[in-house]
Scaffold this motif. Structure first.
Motif: not given
Lengths: 165, 506
Positions: A46, B171, B174, B441
């Protein structure tokens, strides 16, 4: 939408830095033998994606800035917008400091919740209206809200709010 | 069937019915106030539900959800200010119709359409969720991972504004879910040595910060334009048989569109109402009337936005995947009450699932009655001074975050997320993908790691398992579609320009 291209670039830069920081921190996450993927894989993945996307955002916005420098009229308009936005930045900072101060005073537990809330509500309503008469309105709201919340949360829900009782 | 009847008898008993009534009323009032939303109210009410049994908690929260989606139409129609995002399309025709001398008619169409949309999607929820959950129990961990991955891509791609910023927000969401003890190894990850971080960032302070405090602060900075308000009226508020005949097909079509759109994870009421409005306009015999007080526009928008409620509950109940932002909060409520959402919810907690369904239906009925009877009172809500409302939301956010864990650390986390939410509003990063990714996530990671442990580190089931393969291909198509469609439209433009040039030269 209240931002300039430069500040958009700064935000993208911050995100890129955060991505790098998280990736480096993830290096210290230890693996376990029974887990093929490991605990570090997802944070690393990520953070790499964040770095790449922030980089792309930087390029996209940067390209926009380069193209815009050809037009002086557009820069003058942005500069005017910047000036009025700087004034509101003080306002924004003040609001955040006020909220931070409210939470900090509550966390010190020196005063009961209702008292701190009374002062906060009075100040908040006054600040948002700029009208001295609204101090009374804000104080009444603060008194009612503060006492009601303190009573209900401490006596009914047994929440450990700093309290008179 | 028996479970459903038991759930009805529970929901119609005194305490749950009272909660549903309160929740729907509060939801309608909150939805009617521009700047405040059902999401905010649900986030603020989450701490209150700690002290309730899970069925009662779910009844309250889902009623707020139903009420808020509907409440937005009032200020959209009378003040040209949608109370919620879902009512944006209603503004286009609701306000012109109301200002032409028919405010009661405009409101009545919207309220009835909201009710019908909610009921149609309820039937879909009742009929589809159990078969879907049974099918989902056959999913392997890799299938589940691929489904969640598809949901994440969909959320980021369909989010408001720039797709790149949507994906960045997802993102970031997450990454914010990572700090804390790793469930697999039991070791801390990204806690930076802080013992308070061992449990990671909790969902509740995050939601309150992002959607309550952050939004209010963005509104304080943003300001707004004043519009001439219209006096609410009950004249013509009830639809006649002739109206049902005239708008029947539109009602059913828009409700179906809203239900289907609601099922898609991360896609909310606003997209449902936009799609339905666009379709209604394209099939209308008088498309030019849209935007000028067209009744079909109001019906299409309101039926669809309420239908998304039932639609969005389908993946939540059947798969444990939230269909909308409000469903993320419902999911958080289930987790706070130590209930594991997912396909086994029907097996482990059927009473909760059916209570959720019955509460949704009863909330829809109460919403209709409350809005018809109290339209004048609700319209006055928007005249409450903003400075008082905002101050109360700030106070409620802080006490709500504290009440979660009796800890000021949670309050500081909430303030931190409020700063993040404010900055995201300021710089046009959508908050929805962040919040949904925050929940999804960890789920995706858990499924992938479980799958890999079962397959001894072999990734091949991801693409050899047909369900997983199809889902991943869909995700890839979704990710590439905006670029492909841009390329196709540029190619089409070039061809058209070439033809024009050729024609000119001839």
């Amino acid at each position: 939408m209240h931002y300039t291209r430069v500040s958009d670039m700064l935000v993208a830069g911050l995100l890129l830095t955060a991505g790098v920081g998280i990736y480096l921190s993830s290096q210290s996450i230890s693996a376990v033998s029974f887990d093929p993927l490991g605990s570090a894989a997802v944070p690393k993945l990520l953070s790499v994606v964040l770095i790449v996307l922030s980089g792309i955002q930087l390029l996209v916005v940067g390209k926009g800035i380069i193209q815009k420098t050809n037009s002086n009229e557009e820069i003058k308009e942005e500069t005017k917008e910047n000036c009025s936005r700087k004034t509101s930045l003080y306002f924004i900072a003040f609001v955040w400091v006020a909220i931070g101060a409210y939470v900090w005073v509550l966390s010190q537990r020196a005063l009961p919740y209702s008292v701190v809330t009374l002062f906060f509500c009075a100040a908040s309503v006054y600040f948002l209206t700029g009208n001295k008469r609204s101090l009374i309105k804000g104080s009444i709201v603060g008194l009612v809200a503060g006492l009601t919340i303190e009573l209900i949360f401490t006596k009914v829900f047994f929440i450990d709010l700093p309290s008179f009782w | 069937m028996e479970d459903l009847l038991v759930a009805f008898s529970y929901s119609l008993s005194a305490w749950p019915l009272f909660l549903i009534f309160i929740g729907t009323s509060v939801g309608v009032f909150m939805g009617a106030i521009p700047g405040l939303s059902g999401t905010m109210m649900i986030a603020l009410c989450l701490p209150l539900t700690f002290f309730m049994a899970p069925p009662a908690a779910i009844s309250l929260l889902v009623s707020i959800y139903v009420g808020a989606i509907s409440g937005g139409l009032i200020t959209a129609t009378l003040l040209k200010m949608p109370g919620t995002e879902a009512a944006i399309m209603t503004t286009l025709d609701g306000y012109p119709l109301a200002s032409s001398g028919s405010p009661g008619r405009a409101l009545g169409l919207g309220i009835t359409a909201s009710f019908i949309g909610g009921v149609v999607s309820w039937f879909a929820l009742l009929l589809l969720s159990k078969p879907l959950s049974i099918w989902a129990t056959k999913f392997s961990p890799f299938d589940y991972f691929s489904l969640v991955f598809l949901a994440l891509i969909l959320i980021a791609v369909i989010s408001k504004g720039s797709m790149l910023k949507g994906i960045i927000a997802a993102v970031l969401g997450g990454l914010l879910a990572i700090p804390g003890m790793d469930h697999s190894s039991g070791l801390p990850r990204l806690t930076f040595g802080l013992s308070e971080m061992n449990s990671g960032f909790e969902a509740l302070p995050m939601f309150i910060g992002l959607f309550a405090l952050g939004t209010v602060l963005s509104d304080i900075m943003g300001g707004g334009e004043a519009t001439k308000p219209i006096e609410a009226s009950r004249k013509g508020i009830l639809m006649t048989l002739k109206d049902y005949k005239k708008h029947g097909i539109n009602l059913i079509r828009s409700s179906s569109i809203g239900t289907i759109v609601g099922i898609l994870p991360g896609v909310g009421a606003v997209i449902g109402s936009m799609v339905s409005y666009t379709v209604a306009k394209s099939v209308s015999k008088q498309p030019d009337n849209f935007g000028k007080g067209c009744e079909e526009g109001i019906v299409a928008s309101e039926a669809a936005n309420n239908a998304t409620v039932g639609g969005a509950l389908i993946p939540l109940v059947a798969l444990g995947i939230p269909g909308s932002l409000n469903d993320v909060l419902l999911l958080a409520a289930l987790m706070i009450h130590s209930i594991q959402p997912g396909p086994l919810l029907f097996v482990n907690n059927p009473e909760l699932v059916y209570t959720l369904m019955t509460s949704t239906l009863i909330a829809n009925i109460l919403m209709f009655i409350i809005m018809i009877l109290s339209i004048k009172w609700i319209s006055k809500v928007s005249s409450i001074p903003k400075e008082i409302l905002y101050t109360l939301v700030i106070v409620a956010s802080i006490v709500g975050a504290f009440a979660f864990g009796n800890s000021f650390f949670d309050v500081w986390v909430m303030v931190g997320f409020a700063v993040l939410g404010f900055l995201m509003d300021r710089f046009d990063y959508p908050k929805g993908p962040l919040a949904i990714a925050f929940i999804l996530v960890p789920l995706a990671e858990e499924k992938l790691r479980t799958g890999l442990q079962l397959s001894d580190g072999d990734f091949s089931p991801l693409y050899t398992d047909p369900i997983s393969l199809v889902l991943l291909i869909l995700a890839l198509i979704l990710l590439c579609y905006p670029f492909i469609s841009k390329y196709i439209s540029i190619g089409h433009l070039v061809k058209t320009e070439n033809k024009t040039i050729d024609a000119t030269m001839e």
